[in-house]
Scaffold this motif. Structure first.
Motif, PDB file in Angstrom:
ATOM      1  N   ILE A 106       0.852  -1.203   0.000  1.00 32.04           N
ATOM      2  CA  ILE A 106       0.000   0.000   0.000  1.00 32.04           C
ATOM      3  C   ILE A 106       0.880   1.242   0.000  1.00 32.04           C
ATOM      4  O   ILE A 106       0.638   2.191  -0.754  1.00 32.04           O
TER       5      ILE A 106
ATOM      6  N   TRP B 250       0.880   3.770  -3.183  1.00 35.31           N
ATOM      7  CA  TRP B 250       0.450   5.128  -2.828  1.00 35.31           C
ATOM      8  C   TRP B 250       1.543   6.142  -3.184  1.00 35.31           C
ATOM      9  O   TRP B 250       1.271   7.167  -3.800  1.00 35.31           O
TER      10      TRP B 250
ATOM     11  N   TRP C 148       6.112  -1.792  -4.542  1.00 29.94           N
ATOM     12  CA  TRP C 148       4.782  -2.343  -4.804  1.00 29.94           C
ATOM     13  C   TRP C 148       4.914  -3.733  -5.435  1.00 29.94           C
ATOM     14  O   TRP C 148       4.256  -4.689  -5.030  1.00 29.94           O
TER      15      TRP C 148
ATOM     16  N   SER D 259      -3.148   3.580  -9.916  1.00 35.33           N
ATOM     17  CA  SER D 259      -2.502   3.317  -8.626  1.00 35.33           C
ATOM     18  C   SER D 259      -3.464   3.576  -7.466  1.00 35.33           C
ATOM     19  O   SER D 259      -3.523   2.812  -6.505  1.00 35.33           O
ATOM     20  N   TYR D 260      -4.228   4.670  -7.560  1.00 34.48           N
ATOM     21  CA  TYR D 260      -5.208   4.954  -6.500  1.00 34.48           C
ATOM     22  C   TYR D 260      -6.291   3.872  -6.448  1.00 34.48           C
ATOM     23  O   TYR D 260      -6.710   3.437  -5.372  1.00 34.48           O
TER      24      TYR D 260
ATOM     25  N   GLN E 222      -5.930   0.801  -7.309  1.00 36.50           N
ATOM     26  CA  GLN E 222      -5.307  -0.392  -6.713  1.00 36.50           C
ATOM     27  C   GLN E 222      -5.245  -0.263  -5.192  1.00 36.50           C
ATOM     28  O   GLN E 222      -5.475  -1.237  -4.475  1.00 36.50           O
ATOM     29  N   CYS E 223      -4.938   0.933  -4.703  1.00 35.78           N
ATOM     30  CA  CYS E 223      -4.935   1.182  -3.252  1.00 35.78           C
ATOM     31  C   CYS E 223      -6.283   0.813  -2.646  1.00 35.78           C
ATOM     32  O   CYS E 223      -6.363   0.123  -1.626  1.00 35.78           O
TER      33      CYS E 223
END
Ligand SMILES: [Zn+2]
Length: 351
Positions: free
Chosen positions: A19, A23, A52, A127-128, A130-131
């Motif tokens: 994470i 992030w 990641w 990416s967000y 995926q978070c």
């Protein structure tokens, strides 16, 4: 135990690193959008992305190790658990989403292509997302560990009912369950309670069968069996029954605690009417509607349904039934365990 702990720790650590990595990748790409001339932003995005990636591999490796090395529940438990299926589906989406960003970032790293604002923006958004998905996976993981399951649309999937029939046929006479089961630590001897003959006589007079049609003489006691890798005694009676079989309160009394644990799954702790004994029912599929802590219960009242929540094999639903002599039923998890089997046999003989 040590391996189990280390794997669980590494698995959780990978989650935190992952994470953090994805992030920081998103934040760095955002910086790069604001300040395209700054090469350090893309470099930070690559570093975040590398962490990641490492975390994802570590997470998958420790996860598979935990499932297949048998440090946790049997693999079949996870296959049968719908919340776990949701977690794995989310993980697949996370991986699928990563294909394009990772190849694009690799090209930037190798300088075979230059970052452009459009791709930078896209990878930031991915990416967000995926978070958020990883956060959802963490929720599913916690829910799985606590024995939650989402009922499938069909009450019993065909494969499931076949497994139920198998396991009941295979294990009913002996009352044994397969060795993957690791039963709940239940009323533990606290050292002060003494079980007298009067206690036993009272129980035999008071108790009724917790399952309809149960003939305890077809079972045998598994009270003394070693569980937890030989570290403790079972101190209960396992009664095999098809999933969904109604569980009846063996005595009148009251609910002390509706409890959920890793090993016991959904559990009912109840006091008998004399308030001398705690009765415990574990691995329930679900509770009877309206049952709450401190509900008054009549003997024979349905309190829940047989299942395999907690550390029971999903192929062998059963009732884990325990009785303890209690010095104070308010301390519902304490007491001197009493073998339920001879009590049930004695009660059956009186009727
Ligand atoms: Zn048991």
């Amino acid at each position: 135990m040590t391996l189990r702990l280390v794997l669980a720790w590494l698995h959780l650590l990978a989650l935190a690193v992952g994470i953090g990595g994805v992030w920081s990748r998103a934040r760095a790409l955002d910086d790069s959008l604001r300040n395209p001339e700054d090469p350090r932003a893309i470099r930070r995005a690559l570093i975040g992305g590398a962490w990641w990636g490492i975390a994802t591999v570590a997470w998958l490796a420790t996860g598979l190790w935990r499932v297949f090395a048998g440090t946790e529940k049997a693999p079949s438990y996870y296959v049968a658990n719908n919340v776990f299926a949701i977690k794995m589906a989310l993980f697949m989406v996370v991986l699928a989403l990563e294909i394009w960003p990772s190849t694009t970032l690799l090209r930037w790293r190798r300088k075979t292509s230059e970052p452009n604002a459009r791709d930078v923006g896209r990878i930031e958004i991915i990416s967000y997302v995926q978070c958020a998905l990883v956060a959802g996976m963490a929720l599913a993981a916690v829910a799985t560990a606590r024995g939650y399951d989402v009922p499938s649309t069909a009450p019993l999937a065909p494969s499931d009912s076949a497994a139920v029939a198998d396991s009941v046929q295979a294990s009913t006479p002996a009352g044994r369950v397969d060795s993957t089961e690791d039963d709940p630590p239940i009323p533990l001897p606290s050292g002060t309670e003494v079980v007298t003959q009067a206690d036993i006589d009272l129980l035999v007079r008071e108790i009724a069968m917790p399952l309809d049609g149960l003939d305890p003489t077809t079972l045998h006691s598994n009270f003394d069996e070693r569980r937890g890798g030989g570290t403790r005694e079972h101190q209960a009676l396992d009664i095999m029954a098809p999933r969904g079989t109604p569980i009846r309160s063996a005595t009148s009394g009251r609910v002390l605690k509706l409890f959920r644990s890793m090993n016991g799954g959904l559990m009912v702790y109840a006091a008998d009417s004399s308030e001398r004994f705690v009765l415990m029912y574990a691995h329930l599929d679900r509770y009877a509607p309206d049952l709450t802590d401190s509900t008054r219960i009549a003997r024979g009242q349905v309190i829940g349904f047989v299942g395999s929540t907690g550390n029971a094999s999903p192929n062998a639903p059963h009732l884990h039934f325990a009785i303890a002599r209690s010095a104070d039923v308010k301390r519902w998890s304490r007491g001197k365990a009493i073998d339920p089997w001879p009590i049930l046999v004695g009660a059956a003989g009186m009727r």
